[in-house]
Design a protein around this motif. Structure first.
Motif, PDB file in Angstrom:
ATOM      1  N   MET A  13       0.834  -1.194   0.000  1.00  7.40           N
ATOM      2  CA  MET A  13       0.000   0.000   0.000  1.00  7.40           C
ATOM      3  C   MET A  13       0.872   1.249   0.000  1.00  7.40           C
ATOM      4  O   MET A  13       1.835   1.338   0.756  1.00  7.40           O
ATOM      5  CB  MET A  13      -0.898  -0.006   1.240  1.00  7.40           C
ATOM      6  CG  MET A  13      -1.855   1.167   1.324  1.00  7.40           C
ATOM      7  SD  MET A  13      -2.856   1.136   2.836  1.00  7.40           S
ATOM      8  CE  MET A  13      -3.806  -0.357   2.615  1.00  7.40           C
ATOM      9  N   LEU A  14       0.510   2.198  -0.854  1.00  2.81           N
ATOM     10  CA  LEU A  14       1.134   3.513  -0.873  1.00  2.81           C
ATOM     11  C   LEU A  14       0.092   4.517  -0.406  1.00  2.81           C
ATOM     12  O   LEU A  14      -0.964   4.657  -1.014  1.00  2.81           O
ATOM     13  CB  LEU A  14       1.620   3.880  -2.279  1.00  2.81           C
ATOM     14  CG  LEU A  14       2.128   5.306  -2.472  1.00  2.81           C
ATOM     15  CD1 LEU A  14       3.336   5.582  -1.579  1.00  2.81           C
ATOM     16  CD2 LEU A  14       2.466   5.558  -3.931  1.00  2.81           C
ATOM     17  N   ILE A  15       0.391   5.187   0.684  1.00  2.00           N
ATOM     18  CA  ILE A  15      -0.488   6.223   1.214  1.00  2.00           C
ATOM     19  C   ILE A  15       0.145   7.567   0.896  1.00  2.00           C
ATOM     20  O   ILE A  15       1.292   7.818   1.265  1.00  2.00           O
ATOM     21  CB  ILE A  15      -0.664   6.088   2.742  1.00  2.00           C
ATOM     22  CG1 ILE A  15      -1.196   4.709   3.111  1.00  2.00           C
ATOM     23  CG2 ILE A  15      -1.559   7.204   3.281  1.00  2.00           C
ATOM     24  CD1 ILE A  15      -1.115   4.399   4.596  1.00  2.00           C
ATOM     25  N   MET A  16      -0.588   8.419   0.200  1.00  2.85           N
ATOM     26  CA  MET A  16      -0.118   9.774  -0.099  1.00  2.85           C
ATOM     27  C   MET A  16      -1.150  10.747   0.455  1.00  2.85           C
ATOM     28  O   MET A  16      -2.340  10.612   0.170  1.00  2.85           O
ATOM     29  CB  MET A  16       0.054   9.960  -1.602  1.00  2.85           C
ATOM     30  CG  MET A  16       1.084   9.032  -2.193  1.00  2.85           C
ATOM     31  SD  MET A  16       1.312   9.266  -3.959  1.00  2.85           S
ATOM     32  CE  MET A  16       2.294  10.763  -3.949  1.00  2.85           C
ATOM     33  N   VAL A  43       3.855  -1.204   3.669  1.00  3.72           N
ATOM     34  CA  VAL A  43       3.179   0.080   3.523  1.00  3.72           C
ATOM     35  C   VAL A  43       4.217   1.193   3.432  1.00  3.72           C
ATOM     36  O   VAL A  43       5.245   1.153   4.098  1.00  3.72           O
ATOM     37  CB  VAL A  43       2.191   0.342   4.689  1.00  3.72           C
ATOM     38  CG1 VAL A  43       2.905   0.363   6.017  1.00  3.72           C
ATOM     39  CG2 VAL A  43       1.388   1.605   4.464  1.00  3.72           C
ATOM     40  N   THR A  44       3.944   2.136   2.559  1.00  2.00           N
ATOM     41  CA  THR A  44       4.785   3.317   2.381  1.00  2.00           C
ATOM     42  C   THR A  44       3.888   4.532   2.521  1.00  2.00           C
ATOM     43  O   THR A  44       2.788   4.550   1.972  1.00  2.00           O
ATOM     44  CB  THR A  44       5.432   3.311   0.981  1.00  2.00           C
ATOM     45  OG1 THR A  44       6.218   2.128   0.831  1.00  2.00           O
ATOM     46  CG2 THR A  44       6.307   4.536   0.774  1.00  2.00           C
ATOM     47  N   MET A  45       4.367   5.532   3.239  1.00  4.24           N
ATOM     48  CA  MET A  45       3.584   6.759   3.370  1.00  4.24           C
ATOM     49  C   MET A  45       4.404   7.935   2.875  1.00  4.24           C
ATOM     50  O   MET A  45       5.587   8.056   3.186  1.00  4.24           O
ATOM     51  CB  MET A  45       3.155   7.004   4.806  1.00  4.24           C
ATOM     52  CG  MET A  45       2.272   8.225   4.943  1.00  4.24           C
ATOM     53  SD  MET A  45       1.463   8.281   6.535  1.00  4.24           S
ATOM     54  CE  MET A  45       0.706   9.888   6.427  1.00  4.24           C
ATOM     55  N   TYR A  46       3.742   8.785   2.101  1.00  5.80           N
ATOM     56  CA  TYR A  46       4.372   9.976   1.540  1.00  5.80           C
ATOM     57  C   TYR A  46       3.563  11.190   1.963  1.00  5.80           C
ATOM     58  O   TYR A  46       2.378  11.288   1.645  1.00  5.80           O
ATOM     59  CB  TYR A  46       4.423   9.870   0.011  1.00  5.80           C
ATOM     60  CG  TYR A  46       4.991  11.082  -0.677  1.00  5.80           C
ATOM     61  CD1 TYR A  46       6.356  11.326  -0.667  1.00  5.80           C
ATOM     62  CD2 TYR A  46       4.164  11.968  -1.344  1.00  5.80           C
ATOM     63  CE1 TYR A  46       6.878  12.433  -1.310  1.00  5.80           C
ATOM     64  CE2 TYR A  46       4.678  13.074  -1.984  1.00  5.80           C
ATOM     65  CZ  TYR A  46       6.044  13.305  -1.962  1.00  5.80           C
ATOM     66  OH  TYR A  46       6.555  14.400  -2.592  1.00  5.80           O
ATOM     67  N   LYS A  47       4.205  12.070   2.705  1.00  5.40           N
ATOM     68  CA  LYS A  47       3.563  13.315   3.134  1.00  5.40           C
ATOM     69  C   LYS A  47       3.843  14.374   2.079  1.00  5.40           C
ATOM     70  O   LYS A  47       4.996  14.719   1.829  1.00  5.40           O
ATOM     71  CB  LYS A  47       4.116  13.757   4.484  1.00  5.40           C
ATOM     72  CG  LYS A  47       3.523  15.035   5.019  1.00  5.40           C
ATOM     73  CD  LYS A  47       4.155  15.354   6.371  1.00  5.40           C
ATOM     74  CE  LYS A  47       3.545  16.585   6.996  1.00  5.40           C
ATOM     75  NZ  LYS A  47       4.140  16.841   8.327  1.00  5.40           N
ATOM     76  N   LEU A  48       2.790  14.866   1.469  1.00  8.85           N
ATOM     77  CA  LEU A  48       2.930  15.870   0.424  1.00  8.85           C
ATOM     78  C   LEU A  48       2.859  17.257   1.056  1.00  8.85           C
ATOM     79  O   LEU A  48       1.787  17.732   1.427  1.00  8.85           O
ATOM     80  CB  LEU A  48       1.827  15.692  -0.618  1.00  8.85           C
ATOM     81  CG  LEU A  48       1.896  16.597  -1.825  1.00  8.85           C
ATOM     82  CD1 LEU A  48       3.171  16.324  -2.619  1.00  8.85           C
ATOM     83  CD2 LEU A  48       0.698  16.370  -2.719  1.00  8.85           C
TER      84      LEU A  48
END
Length: 75
Positions: A13-16, A43-48
Motif C-alpha cells: 500500500m502507498l499512502i499519499m 506500507v509506504t507513506m508519503y507526506k505531500l
C-alpha cells in the motif's frame, strides 16, 4: 482499517496525503500507516508538503517519482 488483520492478505500500500488537506485529517493516514506497520504489512507513506485534497500537488515531480518508485519496487 478495522478489517485488516495479520492473517489477511493485503497488497503493498502507498499512502499519499497532503499536509494541507481540508477534507480529510492528515492523522487518519498516519493511523492507517501505523496500523499496517503493526500488522507487519508492506506500507509506504508519503507526506505531500503543501498538498491539499484531491489533485493539489499530487502531480509534481516528487509525487510522481514516489509513485514510480513504489510501482517499480512491487512489479
Amino acid at each position: 482499517m478495522h478489517y485488516f488483520s495479520r492473517e489477511k492478505s493485503i497488497p503493498p500500500m502507498l499512502i499519499m496525503h497532503g499536509d494541507q488537506d481540508w477534507a480529510v485529517p492528515f492523522n487518519q493516514s498516519v493511523r492507517l500507516y501505523d496500523k499496517m506497520r503493526a500488522l507487519d504489512k508492506d506500507v509506504t507513506m508519503y507526506k505531500l508538503l503543501g498538498g491539499s485534497h484531491g489533485m493539489g500537488g499530487f502531480t509534481g515531480k516528487d509525487a510522481r517519482d514516489t509513485i514510480l518508485e513504489f510501482i517499480n519496487k512491487h512489479i
